[in-house]
Design an enzyme around this catalytic site. Sequence first.
Site, PDB file in Angstrom:
ATOM      1  CB  CYS A   2      20.836  54.906  34.134  1.00  0.00           C
ATOM      2  SG  CYS A   2      22.135  54.475  35.338  1.00  0.00           S
ATOM      3  NE  ARG A  27      15.278  54.381  31.864  1.00  0.00           N
ATOM      4  CZ  ARG A  27      15.093  53.255  31.290  1.00  0.00           C
ATOM      5  NH1 ARG A  27      13.635  53.395  31.087  1.00  0.00           N
ATOM      6  NH2 ARG A  27      15.814  52.333  30.876  1.00  0.00           N
ATOM      7  CD1 TRP A  72      18.157  53.826  41.091  1.00  0.00           C
ATOM      8  CD2 TRP A  72      19.405  52.099  40.657  1.00  0.00           C
ATOM      9  NE1 TRP A  72      17.984  52.763  41.945  1.00  0.00           N
ATOM     10  CE2 TRP A  72      18.928  51.741  41.875  1.00  0.00           C
ATOM     11  CE3 TRP A  72      20.564  51.042  40.030  1.00  0.00           C
ATOM     12  CZ2 TRP A  72      19.044  50.622  42.649  1.00  0.00           C
ATOM     13  CZ3 TRP A  72      20.618  49.879  41.059  1.00  0.00           C
ATOM     14  CH2 TRP A  72      19.728  49.638  41.821  1.00  0.00           C
ATOM     15  CG  ASN A  96      19.964  52.360  30.894  1.00  0.00           C
ATOM     16  OD1 ASN A  96      19.089  52.156  30.096  1.00  0.00           O
ATOM     17  ND2 ASN A  96      20.195  51.749  32.197  1.00  0.00           N
ATOM     18  N   GLY A  97      23.159  50.593  32.075  1.00  0.00           N
ATOM     19  CA  GLY A  97      23.240  49.147  32.119  1.00  0.00           C
ATOM     20  C   GLY A  97      24.492  48.667  33.167  1.00  0.00           C
ATOM     21  CD  GLU A 462       1.467  45.303  44.667  1.00  0.00           C
ATOM     22  OE1 GLU A 462       2.604  44.531  44.647  1.00  0.00           O
ATOM     23  OE2 GLU A 462       1.682  46.302  44.111  1.00  0.00           O
ATOM     24  CE  LYS A 466       2.913  50.078  45.004  1.00  0.00           C
ATOM     25  NZ  LYS A 466       3.015  48.878  43.997  1.00  0.00           N
ATOM     26  CD  GLU A 469       7.137  49.921  45.667  1.00  0.00           C
ATOM     27  OE1 GLU A 469       7.920  49.787  45.228  1.00  0.00           O
ATOM     28  OE2 GLU A 469       6.023  49.767  45.221  1.00  0.00           O
ATOM     29  CG  HIS A 485       4.406  28.007  62.509  1.00  0.00           C
ATOM     30  ND1 HIS A 485       4.548  26.861  63.268  1.00  0.00           N
ATOM     31  CD2 HIS A 485       3.328  28.080  61.918  1.00  0.00           C
ATOM     32  CE1 HIS A 485       3.319  26.251  63.045  1.00  0.00           C
ATOM     33  NE2 HIS A 485       2.505  26.816  62.176  1.00  0.00           N
ATOM     34  CE  LYS A 584       6.538  52.648  36.469  1.00  0.00           C
ATOM     35  NZ  LYS A 584       5.881  52.371  37.620  1.00  0.00           N
TER      36      LYS A 584
END
Length: 589
Positions: A2, A27, A72, A96-97, A462, A466, A469, A485, A584
């Site tokens: 947020c 955010r 968010w 925010n939180g 990684e 990428k 996402e 396996h 982010k």
Amino acid sequence: MCGIMGYTGKKNSIPIVINGLKSLEYRGYDSAGIAYIYKNDIKIIKEKGRISNLENELEGDSSNTCIGHTRWATHGEPSRINAHPHKVGNITIVHNGIIENYNELKNKLIKEGYKFKSETDTEVACAIIDYYYKKLNDKIKVIEKLKDVLKGSYAFLILFQGDDKIYATKCGSPMIVASSMNGNFIASDIPAILSYTKEYFLLDEHDIAILDKDFIKFIKDGKEIKKEKLIFQFDTEVASKGGYKHFMLKEIHEEPKVVKDYLDYYFENFDLIPDISKYRKIQIVACGSAYHAGLIGKFLIEKYGSIEVNCYIASEYRYQLNFIDKNTLVILVSQSGETADTIASLRLAKKNKAKTLGIVNVVGSTIARECDSVIYINAGAEIAVATTKAYVNQVLTFSLIAYKLGLKNKLLTEDIKKEYYKLPNEISKMLKLDYHKLALKISKQNNVFFIGRLIDYYLCLEGSLKLKEISYIHSETYPAGELKHGTISLIDSGTIVISIVTDENISEKTVSNIKETKARGAYVILLKRDDIIVDETCYDEIIDIEKMSDLAMAILTIVPLQLLAYYVSDVKGLDIDKPKNLAKSVTVE
Ligand code: G6P
């Protein structure tokens, strides 16, 4: 998560807050809203979706005081009702939180006669402020009370009915304050104020800020305090795409320069890279890509330092048994320096008397300030949600730590410096390759597999993150030897398998595993160190990567995978810089 922004001053605050919010959209971006003082009252406008949707709802008013929010969602779906600001009685807030005890507080407030319209924890926090304001009739005392009443994390901007000042406080979520000739600003992060000033103040836990048109006041424990003015070191250019289609592409193209500047600075100031050889136990703790950088750190520190290193995901670490003592070094890796789980892990490590080292990008962030020591990765501001250049410099930081250990242990000589300095040019070569054909092929898939061993496996993690996402294509990452396996049963004719082979000690083993997928019809894209010879039948497409020491190789090898993910997402026409549901800076658990 947020973004919040407030302004009070001589100018029309509404466009200033809207522009600030746009720069904080990384955010969170599922709904947005503003509240401003208009004709002695507070007017609220909010809308589901991006800030551009909110702009369509604006009524052309002018106001000197405005607060805003880009959300968010945590409690309650993205909707106009759940969007911030929230207003209860005399109080209007953005937040925010997460307020963890909001249910308990809500039940208490309902008994007191409060009614709630939204499903959010924020509306409950707003009602709590109203409740105590009615009881105490003192704004500062009410805000100070919040630290005893609320559990969780918050950064609040508060408007009290009949007062045109903005009040703010924070606990566990970042907030900066800035001033200019024409008024005062408060925001979650620096990009929101960069068009006006590079100077700012950082709020510490439970500080209160009061923003008037003409002054800013800071209060701690009931007393006015002075705060140190900080200066944002990077270029204001960060806020623009500089001719690139997306911030992500711009940030990948910045990698040669970011790496070169980093090497120049840290080789010049090599004392800033700590000698960690005295520790017998090292734990690396991080989330997301920073965790993947940590895995490479584990590999390199173990190899060149002969020290056992364990790497943990912060959201697990903070709740598991971890055998920390005063001889343990805990390394916290975080681009933002504000990731809630990484901060909690840091505090846990400190409580157990470990030494803590932060590897952080954002100067003055919580992790940077609270760690015993910090290495800044100096990657500059990163706007795209998917990290690229910051990840590269996180890996480079681990590489230099390992290099220092290697020198001490006489496993390396200073000659390796030349290898590092080849990186900018080699990265530039990777930037020039044509990824379109491969991107088109991958874009048609529902599943992609990544396989590699050891450091190549960590790079695969990684690369795969990428891809998924930003392109929303599911991908599965496996240590190459583990595929049989279970997951090999999912490999079929045409399934794309991306494999990395940069470690000659185990290349033959990985190649055998690649062949096992080929035998089941896989379409193999191989990223290979150019001197490693492999049989041509084991791949369909190949990207050759210049041979370098593994200290530099890991940095170079990720670049084509970042670009591949970018172009796949571009082919699909997706919103690359703001992938759905992501943010982010993850400031909630
Ligand atoms: C989010 C971001 C990732 C990042 C992770 C950790 O998930 O989208 O790119 O790697 O958080 O963030 P940090 O700021 O702690 O590195």
